[in-house]
Enzyme design. Structure first.
Site, mmCIF file in Angstrom:
data_model
loop_
_atom_site.group_PDB
_atom_site.id
_atom_site.type_symbol
_atom_site.label_atom_id
_atom_site.label_comp_id
_atom_site.label_asym_id
_atom_site.label_seq_id
_atom_site.Cartn_x
_atom_site.Cartn_y
_atom_site.Cartn_z
ATOM 1 N N GLU A 109 4.686 -5.369 4.016
ATOM 2 C CA GLU A 109 4.769 -4.549 5.222
ATOM 3 C C GLU A 109 6.195 -4.628 5.756
ATOM 4 O O GLU A 109 6.916 -5.601 5.501
ATOM 5 C CB GLU A 109 3.789 -5.065 6.281
ATOM 6 C CG GLU A 109 2.335 -4.766 6.007
ATOM 7 C CD GLU A 109 1.943 -3.339 6.357
ATOM 8 O OE1 GLU A 109 2.796 -2.585 6.885
ATOM 9 O OE2 GLU A 109 0.785 -2.970 6.102
ATOM 10 N N ASP A 122 6.418 2.266 6.141
ATOM 11 C CA ASP A 122 5.026 1.814 6.167
ATOM 12 C C ASP A 122 4.214 2.572 5.131
ATOM 13 O O ASP A 122 3.548 3.542 5.477
ATOM 14 C CB ASP A 122 4.458 2.008 7.576
ATOM 15 C CG ASP A 122 3.104 1.388 7.765
ATOM 16 O OD1 ASP A 122 2.693 0.577 6.910
ATOM 17 O OD2 ASP A 122 2.443 1.706 8.762
ATOM 18 N N GLU A 144 -5.108 1.043 2.943
ATOM 19 C CA GLU A 144 -4.821 0.037 3.971
ATOM 20 C C GLU A 144 -4.847 0.625 5.368
ATOM 21 O O GLU A 144 -5.278 -0.035 6.326
ATOM 22 C CB GLU A 144 -3.460 -0.605 3.690
ATOM 23 C CG GLU A 144 -3.134 -1.815 4.564
ATOM 24 C CD GLU A 144 -2.477 -1.475 5.890
ATOM 25 O OE1 GLU A 144 -2.385 -2.362 6.751
ATOM 26 O OE2 GLU A 144 -2.065 -0.295 6.083
ATOM 27 N N GLU A 145 -4.371 1.852 5.518
ATOM 28 C CA GLU A 145 -4.268 2.442 6.852
ATOM 29 C C GLU A 145 -5.631 2.682 7.499
ATOM 30 O O GLU A 145 -5.708 2.907 8.708
ATOM 31 C CB GLU A 145 -3.472 3.761 6.792
ATOM 32 C CG GLU A 145 -2.011 3.605 6.395
ATOM 33 C CD GLU A 145 -1.173 2.869 7.439
ATOM 34 O OE1 GLU A 145 -1.738 2.467 8.472
ATOM 35 O OE2 GLU A 145 0.030 2.705 7.217
ATOM 36 N N HIS A 176 4.078 5.334 11.999
ATOM 37 C CA HIS A 176 2.989 6.264 12.318
ATOM 38 C C HIS A 176 3.461 7.411 13.216
ATOM 39 O O HIS A 176 2.666 7.998 13.954
ATOM 40 C CB HIS A 176 1.799 5.540 12.984
ATOM 41 C CG HIS A 176 1.111 4.559 12.098
ATOM 42 N ND1 HIS A 176 -0.116 4.010 12.403
ATOM 43 C CD2 HIS A 176 1.467 4.021 10.903
ATOM 44 C CE1 HIS A 176 -0.478 3.170 11.450
ATOM 45 N NE2 HIS A 176 0.475 3.171 10.525
ATOM 46 N N HIS A 233 0.839 -1.212 0.000
ATOM 47 C CA HIS A 233 0.000 0.000 0.000
ATOM 48 C C HIS A 233 0.868 1.253 0.000
ATOM 49 O O HIS A 233 1.969 1.261 0.562
ATOM 50 C CB HIS A 233 -0.970 0.012 1.192
ATOM 51 C CG HIS A 233 -0.330 0.197 2.543
ATOM 52 N ND1 HIS A 233 -0.074 1.431 3.088
ATOM 53 C CD2 HIS A 233 0.086 -0.699 3.464
ATOM 54 C CE1 HIS A 233 0.464 1.288 4.282
ATOM 55 N NE2 HIS A 233 0.584 0.002 4.539
#
Length: 414
Positions: A199, A140, A174-175, A382, A111
């Site tokens: 990932e 990510d 995806e998130e 994140h 993603h």
């Protein structure tokens, strides 16, 4: 055969064999050289797409990233299908396909959406030091997407076609639980013999063999507005009731390898002199088994029936994201295969799990063997500290490329 007292016993022979130093496996020199030579171009492409804001819901940013990736895929003969998102406000998804002459039908999922808002790149663009690369989404999961694309280039350059098909899904939501691709993923995982997810790998150097499932519990409190100075007694404070409801969280762990529940968003009121009549909170729940979610949901529903402030009403709703990826034999077999490939390089590949959900859980739930965490090693996900471990780039590219070759020739049994 006559007994010979000088002949060692079978047990002694076995002990002597065990004592002989094992001959170390050797890496495939051709693949390793190709992976090493690709490093500069791999980093350059990663820099280009990290320096494009593409948070979930940023359709224009996603389109700009795809515009950089798609020509690279077309150049190696991939057919490209651009598929509109299944939910409004999300970027289009891309499915790239390569057709070979072998047996395995491999699905790769990556993603390009991040958790960062537009403008983040201007504040902290891609940068590197000796050991790490930094930037929004660098691990990510833009690092993994670039790795997968680079591996496909290596297959092309090495003229490796001993696979039936390789399908590369690059998705844009995806998130937020992949609301823009659920039907697409379901179709693709059923068509595949195996799913590989890029990932990031966990530090110091592990792939992912289990993941928690995720869901959100939303609490919405309805109260009554009133003047906060003249007649506050006429109001019914939704924010105060929400604080009471959030207290249910104290019954559940906030961290660890099992169930966790954490407050993530909180909203109430829009005027400083008005008793708020509406307040909302989101509780992010992570579970190891699907049945764990029912217990925590029941606790919040029970609390909602027992308000502290009279005449307030509490609604409890849920938004599922991904199911758990449990420990399972199919993943374990793929992990052992990956571990053996890594050992060719004299490296040890760890096996780990975490609370970050992913599409691999959907593949496993559909009965398709899945392996996750195959991207470069990273950390600080994140957050402003997100990084990609640069020394892991070439070993992880070697691992992924050789795994594609092996699975293309001999796919797992579904």
């Amino acid at each position: 055969m006559r007994y010979n007292p000088y002949m060692p016993s079978l047990a002694a022979v076995a002990a002597m064999v065990a004592a002989i130093p094992a001959i170390a496996a050797q890496p495939d020199k051709q693949i390793l050289k190709a992976a090493t030579d690709a490093r500069s171009a791999q980093i350059a492409l990663l820099k280009d797409i990290v320096n494009i804001d593409s948070g979930s819901g940023d359709a224009q940013g996603s389109a700009r990233v795809m515009a950089r990736l798609v020509p690279e895929l077309k150049a190696i003969g991939a057919t490209i299908e651009t598929i509109p998102a299944e939910a409004p406000g999300l970027g289009d998804n891309v499915v790239a396909r390569l057709t070979g002459k072998g047996r395995g039908r491999i699905l790769i999922i990556g993603h390009i959406d991040t958790v960062f808002p537009a403008g983040t790149v201007a504040e902290r663009p891609f940068r590197m030091d000796e050991k790490r690369a930094y930037g929004p989404g660098v691990s990510d999961e833009k690092g993994g997407v670039v790795q997968a694309l680079t591996a496909l280039k290596l297959l092309h350059d090495l003229k490796e076609t001993n696979y039936a098909s390789i399908t590369f899904l690059i998705e844009t939501s995806e998130e937020t639980g992949s609301p823009g691709t659920r039907k697409l993923i379901d179709r693709l995982v059923h068509e595949a013999d195996v799913e590989l997810n890029v990932e990031p790998g966990d530090a110091p150097d592990a792939i992912t063999v289990w993941r928690k499932g995720s869901a959100t519990i939303k609490l919405t409190v309805h109260g009554r507005a009133a003047h906060a100075g003249v007649a506050p007694q006429d109001g019914r404070n939704a924010a105060a009731e929400l604080i009471h409801q959030i207290g249910t969280l104290d019954r559940f762990p906030k961290s660890g390898d099992g169930l966790t529940a954490n407050l993530t968003t909180l909203r109430a009121g829009n005027r400083v002199n008005v008793i708020p009549d509406l307040a909302t909170a989101d509780i992010n729940v992570r579970v190891r088994t699907a049945d764990q979610f029912a217990g925590i949901l029941a606790a919040f529903e029970a609390s909602a029936r027992q308000t502290m402030i009279p005449d307030t009403k509490v609604d409890v709703s849920t938004t599922p994201s991904f199911p758990p990826l449990p420990n399972n034999p199919a993943t374990d077999r793929l992990a052992a295969q990956a571990k053996a490939i890594y050992a060719d390089l004299g490296l040890t590949l760890g096996m780990a799990g975490n609370g970050g959900a992913s599409e691999s859980a959907l593949a496993a739930a559909a009965g398709t063997p899945a392996l996750d965490g195959l991207g470069p090693v990273g950390g600080g996900f994140h957050s402003v500290d997100e990084y990609l471990d640069l020394p892991s780039l070439t070993p992880r590219l070697y691992l992924f490329t050789k795994l594609l070759i092996q699975l293309g020739a001999a796919p797992p049994t579904k």
